[in-house]
Design an enzyme around this catalytic site. Structure first.
Site, PDB file in Angstrom:
ATOM      1  NE  ARG A   1      37.164  35.412  40.953  1.00  0.00           N
ATOM      2  CZ  ARG A   1      36.700  35.918  39.803  1.00  0.00           C
ATOM      3  NH1 ARG A   1      37.170  37.084  39.361  1.00  0.00           N
ATOM      4  NH2 ARG A   1      35.795  35.286  39.100  1.00  0.00           N
TER       5      ARG A   1
ATOM      6  CE1 TYR B   1      33.246  38.979  36.771  1.00  0.00           C
ATOM      7  CE2 TYR B   1      33.716  38.634  39.097  1.00  0.00           C
ATOM      8  CZ  TYR B   1      34.131  38.693  37.783  1.00  0.00           C
ATOM      9  OH  TYR B   1      35.431  38.432  37.480  1.00  0.00           O
TER      10      TYR B   1
ATOM     11  CG  ASP C   1      36.696  40.581  40.958  1.00  0.00           C
ATOM     12  OD1 ASP C   1      36.446  41.772  41.231  1.00  0.00           O
ATOM     13  OD2 ASP C   1      37.176  40.203  39.868  1.00  0.00           O
TER      14      ASP C   1
ATOM     15  CG  HIS D   1      33.621  42.324  38.157  1.00  0.00           C
ATOM     16  ND1 HIS D   1      33.047  42.439  36.931  1.00  0.00           N
ATOM     17  CD2 HIS D   1      34.830  41.778  37.947  1.00  0.00           C
ATOM     18  CE1 HIS D   1      33.863  41.967  36.016  1.00  0.00           C
ATOM     19  NE2 HIS D   1      34.960  41.562  36.602  1.00  0.00           N
TER      20      HIS D   1
ATOM     21  CD  GLU E   1      39.908  41.306  41.259  1.00  0.00           C
ATOM     22  OE1 GLU E   1      40.082  40.152  41.708  1.00  0.00           O
ATOM     23  OE2 GLU E   1      39.845  41.555  40.046  1.00  0.00           O
TER      24      GLU E   1
ATOM     25  CD  GLU F   1      39.735  42.816  36.525  1.00  0.00           C
ATOM     26  OE1 GLU F   1      40.208  41.960  37.278  1.00  0.00           O
ATOM     27  OE2 GLU F   1      38.655  42.688  35.951  1.00  0.00           O
TER      28      GLU F   1
ATOM     29  NE  ARG G   1      42.779  41.955  39.995  1.00  0.00           N
ATOM     30  CZ  ARG G   1      43.117  40.786  39.441  1.00  0.00           C
ATOM     31  NH1 ARG G   1      44.170  40.123  39.875  1.00  0.00           N
ATOM     32  NH2 ARG G   1      42.403  40.287  38.469  1.00  0.00           N
TER      33      ARG G   1
ATOM     34  CD  GLU H   1      42.171  36.653  37.501  1.00  0.00           C
ATOM     35  OE1 GLU H   1      42.583  37.711  36.992  1.00  0.00           O
ATOM     36  OE2 GLU H   1      40.966  36.391  37.678  1.00  0.00           O
TER      37      GLU H   1
ATOM     38  CD1 TRP I   1      28.508  41.851  34.458  1.00  0.00           C
ATOM     39  CD2 TRP I   1      30.587  41.992  33.656  1.00  0.00           C
ATOM     40  NE1 TRP I   1      29.000  40.589  34.377  1.00  0.00           N
ATOM     41  CE2 TRP I   1      30.291  40.639  33.897  1.00  0.00           C
ATOM     42  CE3 TRP I   1      31.856  42.329  33.165  1.00  0.00           C
ATOM     43  CZ2 TRP I   1      31.200  39.617  33.662  1.00  0.00           C
ATOM     44  CZ3 TRP I   1      32.752  41.324  32.922  1.00  0.00           C
ATOM     45  CH2 TRP I   1      32.432  39.968  33.165  1.00  0.00           C
TER      46      TRP I   1
HETATM   47  O1  EZ4 Z   1      35.981  40.197  34.441  1.00  0.00           O
HETATM   48  O2  EZ4 Z   1      38.783  39.312  32.475  1.00  0.00           O
HETATM   49  O3  EZ4 Z   1      39.590  39.216  38.169  1.00  0.00           O
HETATM   50  N1  EZ4 Z   1      39.195  38.884  37.115  1.00  0.00           N
HETATM   51  C1  EZ4 Z   1      38.187  39.453  36.455  1.00  0.00           C
HETATM   52  C2  EZ4 Z   1      37.915  38.948  35.062  1.00  0.00           C
HETATM   53  C3  EZ4 Z   1      37.346  40.038  34.189  1.00  0.00           C
HETATM   54  C4  EZ4 Z   1      37.491  39.744  32.736  1.00  0.00           C
HETATM   55  C5  EZ4 Z   1      37.151  41.004  31.948  1.00  0.00           C
HETATM   56  O4  EZ4 Z   1      37.756  41.037  30.751  1.00  0.00           O
HETATM   57  O5  EZ4 Z   1      37.551  40.345  36.966  1.00  0.00           O
HETATM   58  O6  EZ4 Z   1      37.063  37.845  35.096  1.00  0.00           O
HETATM   59 CO    CO Z   2      38.662  41.154  38.605  1.00  0.00          CO
END
Ligand code: EZ4
Ligand code: CO
Length: 404
Positions: A147, A159, A212, A214, A238, A264, A285, A341, A404
């Site tokens: 990643r 991030y 990712d 996020h 992701e 996630e 996830r 992961e 975030w």
């Molecule tokens: O931001 O586990 O894909 N992994 C992620 C992680 C999450 C943290 C949040 O608790 O996005 O880094």
């Molecule tokens: Co993630």
């Protein structure tokens, strides 16, 4: 085989973890991860105040029955705190079942569907060049899937681009309060396609590349990004958008063939039912600790299998080694496994949770010890007391709160 004792252990070997330890009357112990990053004590209290009294005296072998007793018996359903607490009990019961029968948990889940579990590592850099170097280093360490997250020119912090050591938390300006980061979608969308063009050019076609987002884009922005990344053949993109609006993924799907992963932060099958049954995603996830344990995660995987969706369980360092071990037994056994992961934990965390899983050739194996193959050193854990910490918050350049 009755449960004689249930203990909630909170410790902070570099970051906070909540662990449930169940002991049967014949002395078999089982562990379950109950860590919900930034809200740890809510789960610890849910377990201590509301579940422990229900567990003492129950038959530890009745895993399925206990799951429904805790889920339906609460009347109040779903939600991350409830589902993390149930997951901890469920995971500990599978551990006990494996130890009681003398087999690793994956044997109870149908045996191994593969020899080992392909994992992806993380590579981050302040700019494109540094990120390409970080990915190359990760490949040199044996990973076949990486990643990649890159600093965004013009933004102080991005991030995934941490400053710390493995497993480190995000350092806040005021201790015990959330850190803050700054966001610009416009600047981000400029740099990401450049990063992946460079990665493919430098590292060739075989490496699995992941990214990712996020939860930071709107569906149409995510559609643009997915389209621009198509030539670089990502393994997945992701969390392109927040997934509370499941049908939001339909719009992304209409525009791009870049594979999508999400889930996630989901805590139940109902959070992903539409995404799976309408084939709006490619990877789900959800993981053991936040989605109701092995019992519920298997249900999600089986639904996903019917709809050509594969698993890609969350495995960041805020999920404890107990969760990672449980995830590996799940990954080894489930037919529609995609990828896992993996971020190595800090040395302190590894010492508190001695474990048998091992990494080689870009893959993990849970080991052959009975149960999950992970323990907790309670005396050592007690030397790392709880230390309040939050995940960061994020704002757009004009100060508006953003995902975030
Ligand atoms: O931001 O586990 O894909 N992994 C992620 C992680 C999450 C943290 C949040 O608790 O996005 O880094
Ligand atoms: Co993630």
């Amino acid at each position: 085989m009755k449960i004689a004792d249930a203990k909630v252990i909170v410790c902070s070997p570099g970051r906070n973890f909540v662990t449930l330890k169940l002991t049967t009357e014949d002395g078999i112990t089982g562990l379950g991860d109950a860590t919900l990053n930034g809200r740890e004590l809510a789960v610890a209290s849910y377990l201590q105040e509301h579940l422990v009294p229900l567990l003492i005296g129950r038959d530890a072998r009745r895993i399925e029955e206990t799951w429904h007793y805790l889920y339906k018996g609460a009347y109040w359903r779903r939600g991350p705190v409830t589902m993390t607490a149930i997951a901890a009990v469920d995971t500990a019961l599978w551990d006990i079942q494996g130890k009681g029968l003398g087999v690793p948990v994956y044997q109870l889940l149908g045996g191994r569907a593969r020899d080992s579990v392909m994992v992806y590592g993380h590579a981050n850099g302040q700019d494109v060049a540094a990120t390409v170097e970080a990915v190359a280093r990760t490949v040199a360490a044996g990973y076949r899937a990486v990643r990649a997250q890159c600093g965004v020119p013009g933004l102080p912090d991005t991030y995934g681009v941490g400053h710390g050591k493995p497993g480190a938390i995000y350092e806040p300006a005021v201790k015990g309060m959330p850190s803050e980061s700054v966001w610009s979608t416009e600047k981000y969308l400029e740099v990401v396609p450049k990063l992946f063009a460079k990665l493919r050019a430098e590292l060739g076609p075989d490496l699995h590349l992941l990214h990712d987002v996020h939860h930071r884009l709107t569906p149409i922005e995510a559609a643009r990004l997915g389209k621009e990344l198509e030539p670089h053949h990502l393994f997945w993109l992701e969390d392109p958008v927040p997934a509370e609006l499941q049908e939001g993924f339909r719009l992304i799907r209409q525009h791009t063939v870049t594979p999508l992963a999400t889930g996630e932060v989901f805590s139940s099958i109902y959070d992903c039912q539409q995404l799976i049954t309408e084939q709006l995603i490619d990877y789900i996830r959800t993981t053991v600790v936040h989605a109701g344990g092995l019992t519920h995660l298997r249900r999600i995987a089986h639904l996903a299998e019917l709809h050509h969706v594969r698993t890609g369980a969350h495995g960041a360092t805020d999920l404890s080694p107990v969760c990672l071990a449980a995830a590996l037994h799940f990954d080894l056994s489930v037919h529609n496994f995609g990828i896992q992961e993996y971020m190595p934990h800090s040395a302190e965390t590894d010492r508190v949770f001695p474990h048998g899983y091992r990494f080689s050739d870009g893959a993990l194996h849970p080991g052959e010890a009975p149960g999950l193959g992970v323990e907790i050193d309670e005396a050592l854990a007690a030397t790392f007391p709880y230390d309040r910490a939050y995940l960061p918050t994020n704002r757009k350049l004009d100060g508006t709160v953003h995902s975030w």
